[in-house]
Design a protein around this motif. Structure first.
Motif, short mmCIF file in Angstrom:
data_model
loop_
_atom_site.label_atom_id
_atom_site.label_comp_id
_atom_site.label_asym_id
_atom_site.label_seq_id
_atom_site.Cartn_x
_atom_site.Cartn_y
_atom_site.Cartn_z
N ILE A 172 4.02 -1.22 -4.63
CA ILE A 172 3.40 -0.22 -5.51
C ILE A 172 3.20 -0.84 -6.89
O ILE A 172 3.61 -1.98 -7.13
CB ILE A 172 4.26 1.06 -5.63
N THR A 173 2.60 -0.09 -7.79
CA THR A 173 2.50 -0.50 -9.19
C THR A 173 3.20 0.54 -10.05
O THR A 173 2.94 1.74 -9.93
CB THR A 173 1.04 -0.68 -9.65
N LEU A 174 4.09 0.07 -10.90
CA LEU A 174 4.81 1.01 -11.77
C LEU A 174 3.88 1.64 -12.80
O LEU A 174 4.20 2.67 -13.37
CB LEU A 174 5.99 0.31 -12.44
N GLY A 175 2.72 1.02 -13.02
CA GLY A 175 1.74 1.61 -13.92
C GLY A 175 1.25 2.96 -13.43
O GLY A 175 0.78 3.78 -14.23
N ALA A 176 1.36 3.22 -12.13
CA ALA A 176 0.98 4.52 -11.57
C ALA A 176 2.18 5.45 -11.45
O ALA A 176 2.01 6.67 -11.34
CB ALA A 176 0.33 4.33 -10.20
N ALA A 222 -0.96 -8.69 -6.93
CA ALA A 222 -0.02 -9.06 -5.87
C ALA A 222 0.17 -7.92 -4.88
O ALA A 222 0.27 -8.14 -3.67
CB ALA A 222 1.32 -9.47 -6.48
N ALA A 223 0.24 -6.69 -5.40
CA ALA A 223 0.39 -5.53 -4.51
C ALA A 223 -0.82 -5.39 -3.59
O ALA A 223 -0.67 -5.14 -2.38
CB ALA A 223 0.59 -4.26 -5.33
N ARG A 224 -2.01 -5.56 -4.15
CA ARG A 224 -3.22 -5.45 -3.32
C ARG A 224 -3.27 -6.54 -2.25
O ARG A 224 -3.67 -6.30 -1.11
CB ARG A 224 -4.47 -5.49 -4.20
N LEU A 225 -2.83 -7.75 -2.61
CA LEU A 225 -2.80 -8.84 -1.65
C LEU A 225 -1.83 -8.53 -0.51
O LEU A 225 -2.17 -8.69 0.68
CB LEU A 225 -2.37 -10.14 -2.34
N ALA A 226 -0.63 -8.08 -0.85
CA ALA A 226 0.36 -7.76 0.18
C ALA A 226 -0.11 -6.61 1.06
O ALA A 226 0.08 -6.63 2.29
CB ALA A 226 1.70 -7.43 -0.47
N LEU A 227 -0.73 -5.62 0.46
CA LEU A 227 -1.24 -4.49 1.25
C LEU A 227 -2.39 -4.92 2.16
O LEU A 227 -2.55 -4.38 3.26
CB LEU A 227 -1.65 -3.34 0.33
N ALA A 228 -3.19 -5.88 1.71
CA ALA A 228 -4.26 -6.41 2.57
C ALA A 228 -3.65 -7.10 3.78
O ALA A 228 -4.11 -6.94 4.91
CB ALA A 228 -5.14 -7.37 1.77
N ARG A 271 -6.03 1.47 -1.22
CA ARG A 271 -4.76 1.31 -0.50
C ARG A 271 -3.58 1.43 -1.46
O ARG A 271 -2.58 2.09 -1.17
CB ARG A 271 -4.69 -0.06 0.19
N LEU A 272 -3.70 0.75 -2.60
CA LEU A 272 -2.61 0.79 -3.58
C LEU A 272 -2.45 2.19 -4.16
O LEU A 272 -1.32 2.68 -4.31
CB LEU A 272 -2.88 -0.23 -4.69
N ASP A 273 -3.55 2.85 -4.45
CA ASP A 273 -3.48 4.22 -4.97
C ASP A 273 -2.77 5.14 -3.97
O ASP A 273 -1.96 5.99 -4.36
CB ASP A 273 -4.89 4.76 -5.26
N GLU A 274 -3.09 4.97 -2.70
CA GLU A 274 -2.48 5.82 -1.67
C GLU A 274 -0.99 5.53 -1.54
O GLU A 274 -0.18 6.45 -1.39
CB GLU A 274 -3.18 5.62 -0.33
N ALA A 275 -0.61 4.26 -1.61
CA ALA A 275 0.80 3.90 -1.55
C ALA A 275 1.57 4.54 -2.69
O ALA A 275 2.67 5.08 -2.50
CB ALA A 275 0.97 2.38 -1.58
N CYS A 276 0.99 4.53 -3.88
CA CYS A 276 1.64 5.13 -5.05
C CYS A 276 1.69 6.65 -4.93
O CYS A 276 2.68 7.28 -5.31
CB CYS A 276 0.93 4.71 -6.33
N ARG A 277 0.63 7.24 -4.39
CA ARG A 277 0.61 8.70 -4.21
C ARG A 277 1.74 9.13 -3.29
O ARG A 277 2.48 10.08 -3.60
CB ARG A 277 -0.74 9.13 -3.63
N VAL A 278 1.89 8.44 -2.17
CA VAL A 278 2.94 8.79 -1.21
C VAL A 278 4.31 8.55 -1.83
O VAL A 278 5.25 9.35 -1.65
CB VAL A 278 2.77 8.01 0.10
N ALA A 279 4.46 7.45 -2.57
CA ALA A 279 5.74 7.18 -3.22
C ALA A 279 6.13 8.31 -4.16
O ALA A 279 7.29 8.76 -4.18
CB ALA A 279 5.65 5.86 -3.99
N LEU A 280 5.17 8.80 -4.92
CA LEU A 280 5.45 9.91 -5.84
C LEU A 280 5.83 11.18 -5.09
O LEU A 280 6.75 11.90 -5.49
CB LEU A 280 4.23 10.16 -6.74
#
Length: 198
Positions: free
Chosen positions: A39-43, A93-99, A157-166
């Protein structure tokens, strides 16, 4: 029945780095599965009251440094407490790993290599050439993954990962959820292991 751990982390968190390999070993000991979710802590921080490091009170920053010196010694892990390329953007890095994850790869090794690059090897993991090289080093197709990570679906993908995390209550990294029970911080891994035995 196999237990399940959902693990939210950012590659630029020293605490995620310090707990990353230990989590894998704990899961293996107990036959648990791990869903690795960068995830990104910025979100996360703006929605949960967290502050970027530079905006924290001096006393909090000083204590963080004390802990950063303490934990690597305790765990026997190398860590540069003031790496050359920190802070840096954690999204590439998060986008790369999610890819890589979307292609069906186990991203545990890739993520550890990205964390080591930041916290041990003095490399900027926001740089495309560094990301490609790290992916290649762990046996993945860095060029193809980087192209996908910079494509139109990557941020979604990253936005969705952060949404679910929240939704799951995550407010920092690393965050571990054992069948829905939350644990924050690598210093809670002992409690994570206890939860897996229940």
């Amino acid at each position: 029945m196999s237990r399940h751990i959902t693990y939210y982390y950012t590659h630029v968190s020293p605490w995620s780095y310090l707990g990353h390999a230990r989590l894998g070993k704990i899961a293996a000991r107990h036959g648990a599965t791990v869903d690795y979710v960068p995830i990104t802590l910025g979100a996360i921080f703006p929605r949960t009251g967290g502050q970027p490091l530079a905006k924290r009170a001096p006393a909090r920053q000083a204590y963080r440094m004390a802990e950063l010196r303490r934990w690597p010694q305790r765990l026997g892990l190398p860590l540069n407490v003031e790496p050359k390329h920190f802070p840096t953007d954690d999204r590439p890095a998060a986008r790369l790993a999610l890819a890589a994850k979307a292609r069906g790869h186990d991203i545990a090794e890739l993520s550890l290599a990205l964390m080591r690059a930041c916290w041990v090897e003095e490399r900027d993991i926001a740089e495309a050439s560094i990301l490609r090289e790290i992916a290649d080093t762990v046996g993945l197709d860095g060029r193809a993954l980087l192209a996908e990570a910079e494509g139109p679906e990557a941020q979604a993908r990253l936005d969705e990962a952060c949404r679910v995390a929240l939704v799951e209550g995550c407010f920092g990294a690393p965050w571990y959820s054992v069948d829905g029970e939350p644990f924050w911080g690598q210093d809670r891994l002992e409690l994570v292991e206890e939860a897996l035995t229940r």
